[in-house]
Design a protein around this motif. Structure first.
Motif, mmCIF file in Angstrom:
data_model
loop_
_atom_site.group_PDB
_atom_site.id
_atom_site.type_symbol
_atom_site.label_atom_id
_atom_site.label_comp_id
_atom_site.label_asym_id
_atom_site.label_seq_id
_atom_site.Cartn_x
_atom_site.Cartn_y
_atom_site.Cartn_z
ATOM 1 N N LYS A 132 42.113 -3.144 -15.819
ATOM 2 C CA LYS A 132 40.906 -3.604 -16.496
ATOM 3 C C LYS A 132 40.108 -4.569 -15.623
ATOM 4 N N ILE A 133 40.790 -5.275 -14.730
ATOM 5 C CA ILE A 133 40.080 -6.165 -13.811
ATOM 6 C C ILE A 133 39.213 -5.353 -12.862
ATOM 7 N N GLN A 134 39.762 -4.288 -12.335
ATOM 8 C CA GLN A 134 39.002 -3.464 -11.387
ATOM 9 C C GLN A 134 37.795 -2.808 -12.054
ATOM 10 N N THR A 135 37.977 -2.270 -13.253
ATOM 11 C CA THR A 135 36.842 -1.665 -13.964
ATOM 12 C C THR A 135 35.861 -2.737 -14.420
ATOM 13 N N GLY A 136 36.379 -3.928 -14.763
ATOM 14 C CA GLY A 136 35.510 -5.026 -15.181
ATOM 15 C C GLY A 136 34.625 -5.531 -14.061
ATOM 16 N N LEU A 137 35.142 -5.563 -12.849
ATOM 17 C CA LEU A 137 34.318 -5.944 -11.697
ATOM 18 C C LEU A 137 33.223 -4.905 -11.470
ATOM 19 N N ALA A 138 33.602 -3.633 -11.560
ATOM 20 C CA ALA A 138 32.620 -2.559 -11.343
ATOM 21 C C ALA A 138 31.516 -2.604 -12.392
ATOM 22 N N ALA A 139 31.879 -2.953 -13.624
ATOM 23 C CA ALA A 139 30.903 -3.006 -14.719
ATOM 24 C C ALA A 139 30.215 -4.363 -14.830
ATOM 25 N N LYS A 140 30.548 -5.293 -13.926
ATOM 26 C CA LYS A 140 29.975 -6.642 -13.897
ATOM 27 C C LYS A 140 30.324 -7.454 -15.139
ATOM 28 N N GLN A 141 31.482 -7.159 -15.726
ATOM 29 C CA GLN A 141 31.985 -7.988 -16.817
ATOM 30 C C GLN A 141 32.624 -9.262 -16.262
ATOM 31 N N TYR A 142 33.173 -9.172 -15.055
ATOM 32 C CA TYR A 142 33.800 -10.311 -14.393
ATOM 33 C C TYR A 142 33.113 -10.559 -13.057
ATOM 34 N N ASP A 143 33.015 -11.837 -12.695
ATOM 35 C CA ASP A 143 32.496 -12.204 -11.378
ATOM 36 C C ASP A 143 33.618 -12.223 -10.344
ATOM 37 N N LEU A 144 34.801 -12.606 -10.784
ATOM 38 C CA LEU A 144 35.948 -12.758 -9.890
ATOM 39 C C LEU A 144 37.162 -12.079 -10.507
ATOM 40 N N GLY A 145 37.892 -11.346 -9.704
ATOM 41 C CA GLY A 145 39.124 -10.711 -10.171
ATOM 42 C C GLY A 145 40.315 -11.260 -9.417
ATOM 43 N N ILE A 146 41.421 -11.468 -10.128
ATOM 44 C CA ILE A 146 42.684 -11.888 -9.513
ATOM 45 C C ILE A 146 43.723 -10.867 -9.930
ATOM 46 N N ALA A 147 44.140 -10.025 -8.983
ATOM 47 C CA ALA A 147 45.018 -8.915 -9.354
ATOM 48 C C ALA A 147 45.735 -8.383 -8.126
ATOM 49 N N ALA A 148 46.758 -7.581 -8.384
ATOM 50 C CA ALA A 148 47.453 -6.865 -7.317
ATOM 51 C C ALA A 148 46.723 -5.559 -7.046
ATOM 52 N N THR A 149 46.621 -5.200 -5.781
ATOM 53 C CA THR A 149 45.992 -3.934 -5.436
ATOM 54 C C THR A 149 46.543 -3.424 -4.120
ATOM 55 N N ASP A 150 46.636 -2.103 -4.006
ATOM 56 C CA ASP A 150 47.097 -1.466 -2.776
ATOM 57 C C ASP A 150 45.949 -0.797 -2.031
ATOM 58 N N SER A 151 44.742 -0.880 -2.589
ATOM 59 C CA SER A 151 43.608 -0.200 -1.970
ATOM 60 C C SER A 151 42.400 -1.123 -1.960
ATOM 61 N N ARG A 152 41.410 -0.773 -1.175
ATOM 62 C CA ARG A 152 40.188 -1.565 -1.067
ATOM 63 C C ARG A 152 38.994 -0.726 -1.504
ATOM 64 N N GLU A 153 38.127 -1.328 -2.308
ATOM 65 C CA GLU A 153 36.914 -0.655 -2.753
ATOM 66 C C GLU A 153 35.744 -1.084 -1.874
ATOM 67 N N ALA A 154 34.859 -0.143 -1.556
ATOM 68 C CA ALA A 154 33.671 -0.466 -0.783
ATOM 69 C C ALA A 154 32.797 -1.448 -1.555
ATOM 70 N N GLY A 155 32.247 -2.437 -0.850
ATOM 71 C CA GLY A 155 31.374 -3.405 -1.485
ATOM 72 C C GLY A 155 32.084 -4.533 -2.189
ATOM 73 N N VAL A 156 33.419 -4.602 -2.066
ATOM 74 C CA VAL A 156 34.205 -5.664 -2.697
ATOM 75 C C VAL A 156 34.889 -6.479 -1.598
ATOM 76 N N LEU A 157 34.840 -7.810 -1.711
ATOM 77 C CA LEU A 157 35.479 -8.704 -0.753
ATOM 78 C C LEU A 157 36.836 -9.145 -1.299
ATOM 79 N N TYR A 158 37.822 -9.266 -0.409
ATOM 80 C CA TYR A 158 39.194 -9.557 -0.817
ATOM 81 C C TYR A 158 39.738 -10.769 -0.058
ATOM 82 N N GLN A 159 40.558 -11.571 -0.743
ATOM 83 C CA GLN A 159 41.274 -12.677 -0.124
ATOM 84 C C GLN A 159 42.697 -12.703 -0.675
ATOM 85 N N PRO A 160 43.736 -12.465 0.177
ATOM 86 C CA PRO A 160 45.114 -12.523 -0.314
ATOM 87 C C PRO A 160 45.477 -13.933 -0.783
ATOM 88 N N LEU A 161 46.173 -14.014 -1.913
ATOM 89 C CA LEU A 161 46.541 -15.304 -2.490
ATOM 90 C C LEU A 161 48.032 -15.580 -2.379
#
Length: 294
Positions: A132-161
């Protein structure tokens, strides 16, 4: 043709599903269907076609969707920029975060950032699963997502925590409880409880078991949504849990044993869309995340 029709069309076109779109837009499905049919009549275009029990965009619909998405993005970004420039209230950053991090690591960092930007920045936290975080970012429901992911989406910036290790949990009187480390093959002969494959982490477990060549040798019961349900079953049985090492496990009387695999089970990232109107604020927050990780 009005703005609501365009937003309705964008949502239905993106999801290609009236039921899901109605839920996301908080409108009734009949109202949504009528709005789309009226838009098609006004434009004299066929935007969707039925494919069995589903709908799909026509070629014309796909072309219009691209135009509408770009137009809505320009409009939304422009309005957000103006609001940010003229607002007297703090900027609110909407954060979608997985439950295992929202009550532990994240609040400390966000509080530190708020203190450095007194009366300028506030955070609105939402505890939601990765999907839901990934779809929420795409739909602009969230400004920032904190989640586990194994892939990168174009147009999204990532910072490992942070990283969560692959471990086995057993009850204190389990035959494996005295071991300092385990191989996955050591779990043969026991019921191995782990995450449902409907979750990304469940898919990661399954890929790891396949790569290590043990999936056909283990009795895997992948039916569980989180560490709490797995730990609850394990602490009163001879089953073993194959999980990520999270704070959820501290509430149970269990023994945690490292398992010899060449990777962490889950890497948690902060992520945001590069076109977010709060880009400068989020970029500063990423610097704080990086400092905390170092």
């Amino acid at each position: 043709m009005n703005l609501n029709q365009l937003r309705y069309f964008e949502c239905v076109g993106r999801l290609e599903n009236y039921t899901q779109a109605a839920r996301e837009l908080h409108v009734s499905q009949p109202s949504l269907t009528n709005a789309i049919h009226k838009l098609e009549d006004e434009l004299d275009l066929t935007l969707f076609a039925k494919q069995g029990r589903h709908i799909v965009l026509t070629r014309t619909g796909s072309q219009l969707l691209q135009v509408v998405q770009k137009s809505l993005q320009i409009l939304d970004d422009g309005v957000a920029t103006i609001q940010a420039d003229t607002a007297t209230r703090p900027v609110t950053i909407r954060v979608g975060c997985i439950p295992t991090v929202i009550g532990t690591y994240l609040p400390k960092v966000l509080h530190q950032f708020e203190q450095a930007h007194t009366k300028q920045i506030s955070f609105e936290l939402h505890s939601v699963p990765t999907e839901k975080i990934q779809t929420g970012l795409a739909a602009k429901q969230y400004d920032l997502g904190i989640a586990a992911t194994d892939s990168r989406e174009a147009g999204v910036l990532y910072q490992p925590l942070l990283k969560q290790a692959f471990i086995v949990v057993v009850s204190p009187d389990h035959p494996l409880a005295g071991r300092e480390q385990l191989e996955l093959s050591d779990l043969a002969g026991y019921d191995v409880l782990t995450y449902t494959p409907e979750l990304l982490i469940g898919q990661k477990v399954r890929r790891t078991l396949k790569r290590q060549g043990v999936i056909d040798r283990l009795t895997v019961k992948a039916d569980y949504p989180d560490e709490i349900s797995i730990a609850g079953m394990v602490q009163s049985s001879l089953a073993v849990g194959l999980v990520a090492d999270t704070l959820y496990l501290e509430a149970f009387n269990l023994v945690k044993i490292p398992v010899n695999v060449p990777e962490d089970l889950r890497v948690i990232y902060a992520m945001y869309r590069a076109d977010n109107p709060q880009h400068d604020t989020l970029r500063q927050l990423f610097q704080l995340f990086k400092s905390a990780a170092d």
